[in-house]
Design an enzyme around this catalytic site. Structure first.
Site, short mmCIF file in Angstrom:
data_model
loop_
_atom_site.label_atom_id
_atom_site.label_comp_id
_atom_site.label_asym_id
_atom_site.label_seq_id
_atom_site.Cartn_x
_atom_site.Cartn_y
_atom_site.Cartn_z
N VAL A 1 0.83 -1.21 0.00
CA VAL A 1 0.00 0.00 0.00
C VAL A 1 0.87 1.26 0.00
CG1 VAL A 1 -1.78 1.29 1.26
CG2 VAL A 1 -1.92 -1.20 1.11
N CYS A 2 1.98 1.20 0.69
CA CYS A 2 2.89 2.36 0.75
C CYS A 2 3.43 2.68 -0.65
CB CYS A 2 4.05 2.08 1.70
SG CYS A 2 3.53 1.67 3.38
#
Length: 161
Positions: free
Chosen positions: A48-49
């Site tokens: 997600v980062c």
């Protein structure tokens, strides 16, 4: 997170890579007399980062600058070499300060540390975004789940001010 809006940011040291060397800096060097966005995340290269959180800030950097933001700081518990390499992969250049908090001093001081050992990650940072004005936190959005990037996403945080 124990840090709240209208509180002063703790004075902790972070690491950045300058000229290929890790340099220890006080967070105050970036925030004193400035308007700064700090977004924290569990780790460089995590799904997600890499897919949403960092790219959103890279994409929206001009919008933040137009609102008077002096610095945007990406904070992770990785070392400064990893943060620099990850920034290069996302074409960060000098748009975003890629800061490492490898000893979790900053992360723990604001109460953003979370145990992700069950996923093989150890102690990490929760996902958050804050607006800091002259060392004081004026806006703060923290995700309930590190796998989510909604209220701390660049596009959504921009709407708060």
């Amino acid at each position: 997170m124990k840090l709240k809006e209208n509180e002063n940011l703790p004075s902790e040291e972070i690491f950045v890579l300058e000229g290929g060397e890790p340099i220890k800096k006080s967070i105050e060097e970036y925030t004193k007399g400035k308007k700064v966005i700090i977004f924290g995340l569990p780790g460089a290269y995590t799904s997600v980062c890499s897919a949403k959180h960092l790219p959103g800030y890279v994409k929206n950097i001009d919008a933040f600058k137009s609102k008077g933001i002096d610095h945007v700081i990406c904070m992770s518990v990785n070392d400064p070499f990893v943060m620099s390499a990850w920034g290069k992969e996302h074409n960060v250049g000098d748009k975003i300060v890629m800061a490492g908090d490898p000893f979790l001093t900053f992360t723990k001081s604001i109460g953003a540390d979370v145990d992700k050992s069950a996923r093989g990650l150890g102690i990490r940072s929760n996902r958050y975004t804050m607006l800091v004005e002259n060392g004081k936190v004026t806006k703060l959005q923290e995700e309930e789940d590190t796998g989510a990037c909604e209220i701390s996403a660049a596009e959504n945080f921009l709407n708060l001010f």
